[in-house]
Scaffold this motif. Structure first.
Motif, PDB file in Angstrom:
ATOM      1  N   LEU A 151      11.381   4.405  -2.099  1.00 42.11           N
ATOM      2  CA  LEU A 151      10.606   3.503  -1.248  1.00 42.11           C
ATOM      3  C   LEU A 151      11.247   3.345   0.127  1.00 42.11           C
ATOM      4  O   LEU A 151      10.555   3.127   1.124  1.00 42.11           O
ATOM      5  CB  LEU A 151      10.463   2.141  -1.925  1.00 42.11           C
ATOM      6  N   ARG A 152      12.563   3.488   0.183  1.00 43.61           N
ATOM      7  CA  ARG A 152      13.254   3.376   1.483  1.00 43.61           C
ATOM      8  C   ARG A 152      12.959   4.557   2.394  1.00 43.61           C
ATOM      9  O   ARG A 152      13.323   4.531   3.572  1.00 43.61           O
ATOM     10  CB  ARG A 152      14.758   3.236   1.277  1.00 43.61           C
ATOM     11  N   ALA A 153      12.273   5.573   1.880  1.00 41.34           N
ATOM     12  CA  ALA A 153      11.862   6.677   2.754  1.00 41.34           C
ATOM     13  C   ALA A 153      10.902   6.200   3.828  1.00 41.34           C
ATOM     14  O   ALA A 153      10.807   6.799   4.904  1.00 41.34           O
ATOM     15  CB  ALA A 153      11.216   7.788   1.930  1.00 41.34           C
ATOM     16  N   GLY A 154      10.179   5.105   3.565  1.00 40.66           N
ATOM     17  CA  GLY A 154       9.239   4.602   4.560  1.00 40.66           C
ATOM     18  C   GLY A 154       9.305   3.116   4.789  1.00 40.66           C
ATOM     19  O   GLY A 154       8.522   2.576   5.580  1.00 40.66           O
TER      20      GLY A 154
ATOM     21  N   THR B 232      12.457  -4.788   2.305  1.00 41.61           N
ATOM     22  CA  THR B 232      11.052  -4.655   1.917  1.00 41.61           C
ATOM     23  C   THR B 232      10.901  -3.717   0.730  1.00 41.61           C
ATOM     24  O   THR B 232      10.078  -3.953  -0.167  1.00 41.61           O
ATOM     25  CB  THR B 232      10.217  -4.143   3.097  1.00 41.61           C
ATOM     26  N   ALA B 233      11.699  -2.644   0.702  1.00 40.21           N
ATOM     27  CA  ALA B 233      11.631  -1.708  -0.423  1.00 40.21           C
ATOM     28  C   ALA B 233      11.951  -2.416  -1.737  1.00 40.21           C
ATOM     29  O   ALA B 233      11.302  -2.170  -2.760  1.00 40.21           O
ATOM     30  CB  ALA B 233      12.597  -0.551  -0.193  1.00 40.21           C
TER      31      ALA B 233
ATOM     32  N   HIS C 149       1.907  14.289   4.630  1.00 42.13           N
ATOM     33  CA  HIS C 149       3.098  13.805   5.330  1.00 42.13           C
ATOM     34  C   HIS C 149       3.999  13.024   4.367  1.00 42.13           C
ATOM     35  O   HIS C 149       5.220  13.217   4.354  1.00 42.13           O
ATOM     36  CB  HIS C 149       2.704  12.922   6.515  1.00 42.13           C
ATOM     37  N   LEU C 150       3.390  12.152   3.572  1.00 36.42           N
ATOM     38  CA  LEU C 150       4.180  11.382   2.615  1.00 36.42           C
ATOM     39  C   LEU C 150       4.806  12.297   1.572  1.00 36.42           C
ATOM     40  O   LEU C 150       5.966  12.109   1.177  1.00 36.42           O
ATOM     41  CB  LEU C 150       3.301  10.330   1.931  1.00 36.42           C
ATOM     42  N   ARG C 151       4.071  13.286   1.159  1.00 32.73           N
ATOM     43  CA  ARG C 151       4.610  14.250   0.192  1.00 32.73           C
ATOM     44  C   ARG C 151       5.839  14.952   0.759  1.00 32.73           C
ATOM     45  O   ARG C 151       6.862  15.096   0.072  1.00 32.73           O
ATOM     46  CB  ARG C 151       3.514  15.253  -0.168  1.00 32.73           C
ATOM     47  N   SER C 152       5.768  15.372   2.012  1.00 34.22           N
ATOM     48  CA  SER C 152       6.924  16.014   2.650  1.00 34.22           C
ATOM     49  C   SER C 152       8.089  15.037   2.820  1.00 34.22           C
ATOM     50  O   SER C 152       9.252  15.399   2.651  1.00 34.22           O
ATOM     51  CB  SER C 152       6.513  16.578   4.014  1.00 34.22           C
TER      52      SER C 152
ATOM     53  N   GLU D 260       0.838  -1.202   0.000  1.00 37.22           N
ATOM     54  CA  GLU D 260       0.000   0.000   0.000  1.00 37.22           C
ATOM     55  C   GLU D 260       0.872   1.250   0.000  1.00 37.22           C
ATOM     56  O   GLU D 260       0.605   2.213  -0.731  1.00 37.22           O
ATOM     57  CB  GLU D 260      -0.907  -0.008   1.231  1.00 37.22           C
ATOM     58  N   TYR D 261       1.932   1.243   0.809  1.00 40.21           N
ATOM     59  CA  TYR D 261       2.851   2.383   0.852  1.00 40.21           C
ATOM     60  C   TYR D 261       3.487   2.601  -0.515  1.00 40.21           C
ATOM     61  O   TYR D 261       3.599   3.743  -0.997  1.00 40.21           O
ATOM     62  CB  TYR D 261       3.934   2.144   1.908  1.00 40.21           C
ATOM     63  N   GLY D 262       3.905   1.516  -1.153  1.00 38.83           N
ATOM     64  CA  GLY D 262       4.503   1.640  -2.472  1.00 38.83           C
ATOM     65  C   GLY D 262       3.566   2.289  -3.471  1.00 38.83           C
ATOM     66  O   GLY D 262       3.979   3.138  -4.282  1.00 38.83           O
TER      67      GLY D 262
END
Length: 379
Positions: free
Chosen positions: A253-256, A261-262, A306-309, A236-238
């Motif tokens: 993807l490693r930002a979160g 997993t990324a 938040h994800l955008r930032s 979902e995050y991806g």
């Protein structure tokens, strides 16, 4: 036409589908030439494209054209045969029962296990005047077009978005108010299913003269058809990342996500139909980005921002070393302030050295900190 004077309901459904068909002129022209027996035309058409792109609608046109030319049409749904050779053989028994034939297999993604068998065992035994159409979501095996024996007989037919004029014709046929056409075209990006779902929303949502954004039902219906439900929160995050940037990388993807997993999520994204691997990362179709962005904004605006930032900071860390790759992604995030804002109010002018002082002055005085930093880096 069966069912007495008025026919049956299926006849009316088919007629409405034919009347509402738009575009695909090049593909239909080549198929017409094949029906006419032109020597330089293929005998096997491999149609492929993402879900909702109009493959089945095109096949219905092919079938109508073939029947009109006097051919027998044998239609197979890949969901009914799966990977079973015997099930497929039972469905195509009429192929050899006389007269020129068109064999069409729709939903070929459900019986991809038969692809090698079809190419090496079944199709070579068909009559020389037979035409075959295999249609599915996945790109066909390379052997179809690199094997010299098949090269002149096979045509790969990738289906992409409709052109803007074709998309506009589809919306006009569905009664979309003129004041909302541009917004629907921008969201759907030429994707036929997205155009149909958005048209319903734009036609029924009131007031018709107000700004239009796709409703949650239209967006969710589209994503369910294109993607299904993500297998995990990491997947979902991806997808959320995909909605905010043009190119997705493992680093983003490693930002979160943790590194392992990324990588798993990146490989999964790369296997989705319609996703194109590029030098800068994975490029998703515009309609998918738009739908993911709208869905993320609707579900949780705070998490969206938040994800955008988070992504902005990740990209900014790399801006000094790879500005050519990073600057377009930063611009994409600026445009993503609103869920469907693709073209912000930016004026593009050639940059010259005498403009530098004015740009820096404006950045420090008018922009929020992260945008000011972007201006400093790009001057």
């Amino acid at each position: 036409m069966g069912g007495g004077e008025h026919g049956i309901l299926a006849d009316r459904v088919d007629l409405a589908g034919r009347d509402g068909f738009v575009g695909r002129h090049a593909q239909r022209h080549e198929f017409h030439r094949a029906l006419g027996g032109a020597a330089d035309t293929p005998r096997i058409f491999l149609v492929h494209g993402m879900a909702g792109i109009g493959k089945s609608a095109l096949l219905r046109q092919f079938a109508d054209d073939a029947r009109g030319s006097g051919r027998n049409v044998i239609e197979v749904d890949g969901r009914d045969v799966g990977g079973s050779v015997s099930a497929f053989a039972r469905r195509v028994t009429p192929v050899r029962q006389g007269g020129p034939v068109l064999l069409m297999v729709d939903g070929f993604e459900h019986c991809r296990g038969l692809e090698t068998w079809l190419r090496e065992a079944y199709l070579p035994g068909l009559p020389g005047d037979a035409l075959v159409v295999l249609s599915g979501r996945h790109r066909p095996q390379p052997r179809w077009t690199v094997d010299p024996g098949w090269l002149g007989l096979v045509r790969r037919v990738p289906l992409g978005p409709l052109r803007p004029v074709e998309s506009a014709a589809l919306l006009a046929g569905r009664g979309v108010p003129a004041g909302r056409t541009a917004a629907v075209l921008g969201f759907a990006a030429g994707h036929p299913l997205a155009l149909a779902l958005a048209a319903e929303s734009a036609r029924e949502d009131a007031p018709a003269d107000g700004d239009w954004v796709p409703g949650p039902y239209a967006v969710r219906s589209l994503l369910d058809d294109l993607l299904g439900r993500p297998a995990s929160p990491a997947h979902e995050y991806g997808l959320r990342v995909c909605g905010l940037v043009r190119h997705v990388t493992v680093d983003l993807l490693r930002a979160g996500l943790d590194a392992a997993t990324a990588t798993v999520v990146f490989d999964w994204l790369g296997a989705l139909t319609g996703v194109t691997p590029a030098l800068a990362g994975l490029l998703l179709p515009a309609v998918l980005r738009h739908a993911l962005r709208a869905d993320g904004w609707w579900r949780d605006p705070d998490a969206y921002q938040h994800l955008r930032s988070q992504l902005w900071s990740r990209l900014l860390d790399r801006a000094g070393t790879a500005p050519g790759e990073i600057v377009p992604e930063l611009l994409q995030l600026i445009r993503a302030v609103e869920p469907l804002e693709e073209e912000p109010m930016l004026v593009e002018r050639p940059y010259t050295a005498d403009r530098r002082a004015a740009v820096l002055r404006l950045a420090r005085a008018e922009l929020v900190p992260h945008q000011a930093t972007f201006a400093l880096l790009t001057t």
